[in-house]
Scaffold this motif. Structure first.
Motif, PDB file in Angstrom:
ATOM      1  N   ASN A  80     -79.170 -94.234  39.347  1.00  0.00           N
ATOM      2  CA  ASN A  80     -77.952 -93.401  39.365  1.00  0.00           C
ATOM      3  C   ASN A  80     -78.117 -92.144  38.508  1.00  0.00           C
ATOM      4  O   ASN A  80     -77.680 -91.062  38.898  1.00  0.00           O
ATOM      5  N   LYS A  81     -78.757 -92.283  37.359  1.00  0.00           N
ATOM      6  CA  LYS A  81     -79.004 -91.118  36.507  1.00  0.00           C
ATOM      7  C   LYS A  81     -80.045 -90.189  37.135  1.00  0.00           C
ATOM      8  O   LYS A  81     -79.942 -88.970  37.021  1.00  0.00           O
ATOM      9  N   ILE A  82     -81.037 -90.773  37.785  1.00  0.00           N
ATOM     10  CA  ILE A  82     -82.053 -89.963  38.469  1.00  0.00           C
ATOM     11  C   ILE A  82     -81.406 -89.166  39.597  1.00  0.00           C
ATOM     12  O   ILE A  82     -81.679 -87.978  39.755  1.00  0.00           O
ATOM     13  N   VAL A  83     -80.544 -89.816  40.368  1.00  0.00           N
ATOM     14  CA  VAL A  83     -79.841 -89.132  41.457  1.00  0.00           C
ATOM     15  C   VAL A  83     -79.064 -87.939  40.906  1.00  0.00           C
ATOM     16  O   VAL A  83     -79.133 -86.830  41.449  1.00  0.00           O
ATOM     17  N   LYS A  84     -78.347 -88.155  39.833  1.00  0.00           N
ATOM     18  CA  LYS A  84     -77.542 -87.082  39.223  1.00  0.00           C
ATOM     19  C   LYS A  84     -78.442 -85.930  38.746  1.00  0.00           C
ATOM     20  O   LYS A  84     -78.142 -84.758  38.974  1.00  0.00           O
ATOM     21  N   THR A  85     -79.554 -86.274  38.110  1.00  0.00           N
ATOM     22  CA  THR A  85     -80.483 -85.257  37.605  1.00  0.00           C
ATOM     23  C   THR A  85     -81.084 -84.448  38.747  1.00  0.00           C
ATOM     24  O   THR A  85     -81.090 -83.212  38.716  1.00  0.00           O
ATOM     25  N   LEU A  86     -81.587 -85.133  39.770  1.00  0.00           N
ATOM     26  CA  LEU A  86     -82.235 -84.429  40.878  1.00  0.00           C
ATOM     27  C   LEU A  86     -81.236 -83.647  41.720  1.00  0.00           C
ATOM     28  O   LEU A  86     -81.539 -82.550  42.198  1.00  0.00           O
ATOM     29  N   ASN A  87     -80.033 -84.204  41.865  1.00  0.00           N
ATOM     30  CA  ASN A  87     -79.009 -83.524  42.658  1.00  0.00           C
ATOM     31  C   ASN A  87     -78.694 -82.143  42.108  1.00  0.00           C
ATOM     32  O   ASN A  87     -78.452 -81.200  42.861  1.00  0.00           O
ATOM     33  N   SER A  88     -78.738 -81.995  40.806  1.00  0.00           N
ATOM     34  CA  SER A  88     -78.432 -80.695  40.196  1.00  0.00           C
ATOM     35  C   SER A  88     -79.572 -79.687  40.389  1.00  0.00           C
ATOM     36  O   SER A  88     -79.458 -78.538  39.969  1.00  0.00           O
ATOM     37  N   HIS A  89     -80.676 -80.130  41.038  1.00  0.00           N
ATOM     38  CA  HIS A  89     -81.810 -79.250  41.327  1.00  0.00           C
ATOM     39  C   HIS A  89     -82.124 -79.227  42.824  1.00  0.00           C
ATOM     40  O   HIS A  89     -83.283 -79.166  43.235  1.00  0.00           O
ATOM     41  N   ASP A  90     -81.082 -79.308  43.642  1.00  0.00           N
ATOM     42  CA  ASP A  90     -81.166 -79.193  45.107  1.00  0.00           C
ATOM     43  C   ASP A  90     -81.800 -80.386  45.815  1.00  0.00           C
ATOM     44  O   ASP A  90     -82.155 -80.298  46.986  1.00  0.00           O
ATOM     45  N   TRP A  91     -81.963 -81.508  45.125  1.00  0.00           N
ATOM     46  CA  TRP A  91     -82.476 -82.721  45.756  1.00  0.00           C
ATOM     47  C   TRP A  91     -81.286 -83.562  46.219  1.00  0.00           C
ATOM     48  O   TRP A  91     -80.378 -83.837  45.445  1.00  0.00           O
ATOM     49  N   HIS A  92     -81.313 -83.989  47.469  1.00  0.00           N
ATOM     50  CA  HIS A  92     -80.249 -84.805  48.048  1.00  0.00           C
ATOM     51  C   HIS A  92     -80.751 -86.236  48.211  1.00  0.00           C
ATOM     52  O   HIS A  92     -81.808 -86.464  48.795  1.00  0.00           O
ATOM     53  N   TYR A  93     -79.976 -87.165  47.713  1.00  0.00           N
ATOM     54  CA  TYR A  93     -80.341 -88.577  47.766  1.00  0.00           C
ATOM     55  C   TYR A  93     -79.959 -89.159  49.120  1.00  0.00           C
ATOM     56  O   TYR A  93     -78.839 -88.959  49.593  1.00  0.00           O
ATOM     57  N   VAL A  94     -80.895 -89.872  49.726  1.00  0.00           N
ATOM     58  CA  VAL A  94     -80.633 -90.591  50.971  1.00  0.00           C
ATOM     59  C   VAL A  94     -80.574 -92.074  50.596  1.00  0.00           C
ATOM     60  O   VAL A  94     -81.598 -92.673  50.282  1.00  0.00           O
ATOM     61  N   PRO A  95     -79.390 -92.660  50.582  1.00  0.00           N
ATOM     62  CA  PRO A  95     -79.259 -94.047  50.131  1.00  0.00           C
ATOM     63  C   PRO A  95     -80.081 -95.010  51.006  1.00  0.00           C
ATOM     64  O   PRO A  95     -80.323 -94.728  52.178  1.00  0.00           O
ATOM     65  N   PRO A  96     -80.497 -96.132  50.423  1.00  0.00           N
ATOM     66  CA  PRO A  96     -81.345 -97.087  51.158  1.00  0.00           C
ATOM     67  C   PRO A  96     -80.756 -97.541  52.492  1.00  0.00           C
ATOM     68  O   PRO A  96     -81.491 -97.765  53.442  1.00  0.00           O
ATOM     69  N   GLU A  97     -79.444 -97.669  52.564  1.00  0.00           N
ATOM     70  CA  GLU A  97     -78.840 -98.115  53.827  1.00  0.00           C
ATOM     71  C   GLU A  97     -79.019 -97.086  54.951  1.00  0.00           C
ATOM     72  O   GLU A  97     -79.026 -97.437  56.123  1.00  0.00           O
ATOM     73  N   LEU A  98     -79.185 -95.818  54.592  1.00  0.00           N
ATOM     74  CA  LEU A  98     -79.479 -94.789  55.603  1.00  0.00           C
ATOM     75  C   LEU A  98     -80.981 -94.607  55.786  1.00  0.00           C
ATOM     76  O   LEU A  98     -81.464 -94.385  56.895  1.00  0.00           O
ATOM     77  N   LYS A 100     -83.345 -96.864  55.262  1.00  0.00           N
ATOM     78  CA  LYS A 100     -83.900 -98.082  55.869  1.00  0.00           C
ATOM     79  C   LYS A 100     -85.334 -98.378  55.431  1.00  0.00           C
ATOM     80  O   LYS A 100     -86.111 -98.965  56.174  1.00  0.00           O
ATOM     81  N   GLN A 101     -85.694 -97.933  54.238  1.00  0.00           N
ATOM     82  CA  GLN A 101     -87.000 -98.224  53.630  1.00  0.00           C
ATOM     83  C   GLN A 101     -86.727 -98.790  52.236  1.00  0.00           C
ATOM     84  O   GLN A 101     -86.737 -98.050  51.257  1.00  0.00           O
ATOM     85  N   PRO A 102     -86.493-100.090  52.125  1.00  0.00           N
ATOM     86  CA  PRO A 102     -86.061-100.660  50.846  1.00  0.00           C
ATOM     87  C   PRO A 102     -87.082-100.545  49.713  1.00  0.00           C
ATOM     88  O   PRO A 102     -86.722-100.694  48.546  1.00  0.00           O
ATOM     89  N   TRP A 103     -88.312-100.248  50.011  1.00  0.00           N
ATOM     90  CA  TRP A 103     -89.369-100.159  49.006  1.00  0.00           C
ATOM     91  C   TRP A 103     -89.353 -98.834  48.246  1.00  0.00           C
ATOM     92  O   TRP A 103     -90.106 -98.661  47.302  1.00  0.00           O
ATOM     93  N   ARG A 104     -88.516 -97.897  48.646  1.00  0.00           N
ATOM     94  CA  ARG A 104     -88.479 -96.592  47.984  1.00  0.00           C
ATOM     95  C   ARG A 104     -87.040 -96.112  47.853  1.00  0.00           C
ATOM     96  O   ARG A 104     -86.124 -96.635  48.477  1.00  0.00           O
ATOM     97  N   ARG A 105     -86.890 -95.046  47.057  1.00  0.00           N
ATOM     98  CA  ARG A 105     -85.659 -94.263  47.055  1.00  0.00           C
ATOM     99  C   ARG A 105     -86.090 -92.882  47.526  1.00  0.00           C
ATOM    100  O   ARG A 105     -87.094 -92.336  47.057  1.00  0.00           O
ATOM    101  N   PHE A 106     -85.339 -92.326  48.459  1.00  0.00           N
ATOM    102  CA  PHE A 106     -85.767 -91.126  49.163  1.00  0.00           C
ATOM    103  C   PHE A 106     -84.840 -89.959  48.840  1.00  0.00           C
ATOM    104  O   PHE A 106     -83.622 -90.109  48.835  1.00  0.00           O
ATOM    105  N   PHE A 107     -85.465 -88.804  48.572  1.00  0.00           N
ATOM    106  CA  PHE A 107     -84.739 -87.587  48.254  1.00  0.00           C
ATOM    107  C   PHE A 107     -85.263 -86.452  49.131  1.00  0.00           C
ATOM    108  O   PHE A 107     -86.457 -86.396  49.434  1.00  0.00           O
ATOM    109  N   VAL A 108     -84.366 -85.557  49.508  1.00  0.00           N
ATOM    110  CA  VAL A 108     -84.728 -84.389  50.312  1.00  0.00           C
ATOM    111  C   VAL A 108     -84.293 -83.150  49.542  1.00  0.00           C
ATOM    112  O   VAL A 108     -83.116 -83.017  49.192  1.00  0.00           O
TER     113      VAL A 108
END
Length: 181
Positions: A80-98, A100-108
């Protein structure tokens, strides 16, 4: 109705068409810059390794002009803290349910409604880490594999122009063949 509402809420970049571009020597420098920035942003979360992977990391490889990166962290406890940090630098979090790769957390990473980078965040020890590196390194040293993969990617980009998941899935057989050699 619910499906339509969900699609209406998705960002423009989520439906970006697949375009394979000619190799660009600037991709290497872009990868280096993204890695440097990620080290700065993620150091407090225990990130020790960030790698430029994917086709933009392979010389003379046509690719989608998106820098693919992977980073490893000791655990996902701070996601959750990583998401907040990256989001403030143009990184968008794609939650695992979208994703569909449970082995990673994905950011665009997005600029002007276009993808410019992907980040595959994995726990340390994830076996796919070694697979990504092995695949990249084999292509870096084998022009025949580069040529085969370039043709495959071009064909698949035309066939699955609007379906990133199918495009990615359709490359699996080739990737597995390379990993077994």
């Amino acid at each position: 109705m619910d499906n339509q509402m969900e699609q209406d809420n998705l960002p423009v970049w989520a439906f970006e068409k697949i375009e394979i571009k000619k190799p660009d020597p600037k991709w290497k420098d872009k990868g280096i810059r993204e890695i440097e920035q990620l080290y700065i942003l993620l150091l407090t979360f225990g990130v020790k390794h960030v790698e430029h992977i994917g086709s933009t990391s392979i010389p003379n490889m046509p690719a989608k002009p998106i820098i693919d990166l992977m980073a490893s962290i000791p655990s996902m406890k701070s996601i959750n803290k990583i998401v907040k940090t990256l989001n403030s630098h143009d990184w968008h979090y794609v939650p695992p349910e979208l994703d569909k790769q449970p082995w990673r957390r994905f950011f665009v990473k997005v600029k002007n409604d276009k993808r410019v980078a992907h980040l595959h965040l994995m726990s340390e020890g994830e076996e796919r880490w070694d697979h990504f590196l092995k695949f990249r390194n084999k292509l870096r040293t084998n022009t025949q594999l580069v040529n085969e993969y370039a043709v495959l990617k071009s064909d698949l980009a035309q066939e699955h122009n609007n379906d990133r998941e199918r495009y990615t899935e359709s490359k699996t057989e080739f990737i597995n063949k390379v990993l077994l050699t």
